[in-house]
Design a protein around this motif. Structure first.
Motif, short mmCIF file in Angstrom:
data_model
loop_
_atom_site.label_atom_id
_atom_site.label_comp_id
_atom_site.label_asym_id
_atom_site.label_seq_id
_atom_site.Cartn_x
_atom_site.Cartn_y
_atom_site.Cartn_z
N VAL A 29 0.82 -1.20 0.00
CA VAL A 29 0.00 0.00 0.00
C VAL A 29 0.86 1.25 0.00
CG1 VAL A 29 -1.73 1.29 1.29
CG2 VAL A 29 -1.88 -1.18 1.15
N GLY A 30 1.93 1.26 0.78
CA GLY A 30 2.77 2.45 0.84
C GLY A 30 3.90 2.31 1.83
N GLY A 35 10.72 4.42 6.58
CA GLY A 35 11.05 3.23 5.80
C GLY A 35 10.18 2.03 6.12
N ASN A 36 9.19 2.19 6.99
CA ASN A 36 8.26 1.11 7.29
C ASN A 36 7.35 0.90 6.08
OD1 ASN A 36 9.28 1.06 9.94
ND2 ASN A 36 7.83 2.63 10.55
N ARG A 37 7.05 -0.36 5.78
CA ARG A 37 6.23 -0.69 4.61
C ARG A 37 4.88 -1.23 5.08
NH1 ARG A 37 9.09 -1.18 -0.17
NH2 ARG A 37 7.79 -2.89 -0.88
N TYR A 38 3.80 -0.84 4.41
CA TYR A 38 2.45 -1.18 4.82
C TYR A 38 1.76 -2.01 3.76
CZ TYR A 38 3.50 2.32 8.27
OH TYR A 38 4.10 3.00 9.28
N TYR A 39 1.02 -3.02 4.21
CA TYR A 39 0.36 -3.97 3.32
C TYR A 39 -1.09 -4.17 3.76
CZ TYR A 39 5.14 -5.13 2.01
OH TYR A 39 6.43 -5.07 1.57
N GLU A 40 -1.93 -4.56 2.79
CA GLU A 40 -3.31 -4.92 3.09
C GLU A 40 -3.60 -6.26 2.41
OE1 GLU A 40 -7.42 -2.57 3.44
OE2 GLU A 40 -6.44 -2.37 1.50
N VAL A 57 2.17 -4.00 9.02
CA VAL A 57 3.33 -3.11 8.87
C VAL A 57 4.58 -3.98 9.00
CG1 VAL A 57 3.33 -2.48 11.33
CG2 VAL A 57 4.53 -1.06 9.71
N VAL A 58 5.54 -3.76 8.12
CA VAL A 58 6.85 -4.41 8.23
C VAL A 58 7.82 -3.29 8.56
CG1 VAL A 58 8.65 -5.68 7.02
CG2 VAL A 58 6.25 -6.22 6.60
N PHE A 59 8.36 -3.35 9.77
CA PHE A 59 9.23 -2.28 10.26
C PHE A 59 10.57 -2.29 9.55
CE2 PHE A 59 6.32 -2.97 13.80
CZ PHE A 59 5.92 -1.68 14.06
N LYS A 67 7.30 3.79 16.12
CA LYS A 67 7.85 4.24 14.84
C LYS A 67 6.77 4.42 13.78
CE LYS A 67 11.37 1.83 13.36
NZ LYS A 67 12.43 0.82 13.15
N VAL A 68 5.53 4.04 14.09
CA VAL A 68 4.42 4.20 13.15
C VAL A 68 3.83 5.60 13.33
CG1 VAL A 68 2.14 3.36 12.46
CG2 VAL A 68 3.90 1.75 13.17
#
Length: 134
Positions: A29-30, A35-40, A57-59, A67-68
């Motif tokens: 998603v973004g 640098g954290n990556r977000y998924y749905e 979230v993948v930190f 950190k979010v």
């Protein structure tokens, strides 16, 4: 060593199993400024609520919830339907940028006189009286 970290430790980002699950069932998603990556999830198959898709979230580096940023936190918890990449939160001019919790790091706040800062504590002023049981 990074391959072993990926396999065995969850606190240094995502494990190999989580990366496999996200690659199989998730959609990117973004990414935030840290640098954290977000998924749905693609569907509601493994969701806790059948009406909502699961979000992850993948930190980037050490897994620390502070950190979010607030806008991504709202999206992760279904407060906002649209991710911040699509509909960013409006910022007030008095708002500061988000910073993660720095306690326990070299950037933590250490007041004047703190032993961790390398300073000396102030001398007792004489108004202290030790407690003694009667």
């Amino acid at each position: 060593m990074s391959v072993l970290k990926t396999i065995f430790t969850w606190w240094n980002g995502a494990t190999a199993g989580v990366r496999f699950t996200i690659a199989k069932r998730g959609v990117f998603v973004g990414q935030d400024d840290f640098g954290n990556r977000y998924y749905e999830a693609k569907d509601t198959r493994d969701s806790y609520d059948p009406k909502r898709k699961r979000r992850w979230v993948v930190f980037n580096g050490y897994a620390e919830a502070s950190k979010v940023p607030p806008d991504w936190h709202g999206w992760l918890h279904h407060t906002f339907e649209e991710p911040p990449t699509t509909a960013p939160l409006p910022r007030k001019r008095w708002e500061k940028e988000h910073r993660p919790n720095l306690s326990g790091t070299i950037y933590a706040y250490r007041p004047k006189g703190s032993l961790a800062r390398g300073g000396e504590r102030q001398r007792a002023t004489g108004d202290y009286e030790a407690w003694t049981p009667e």
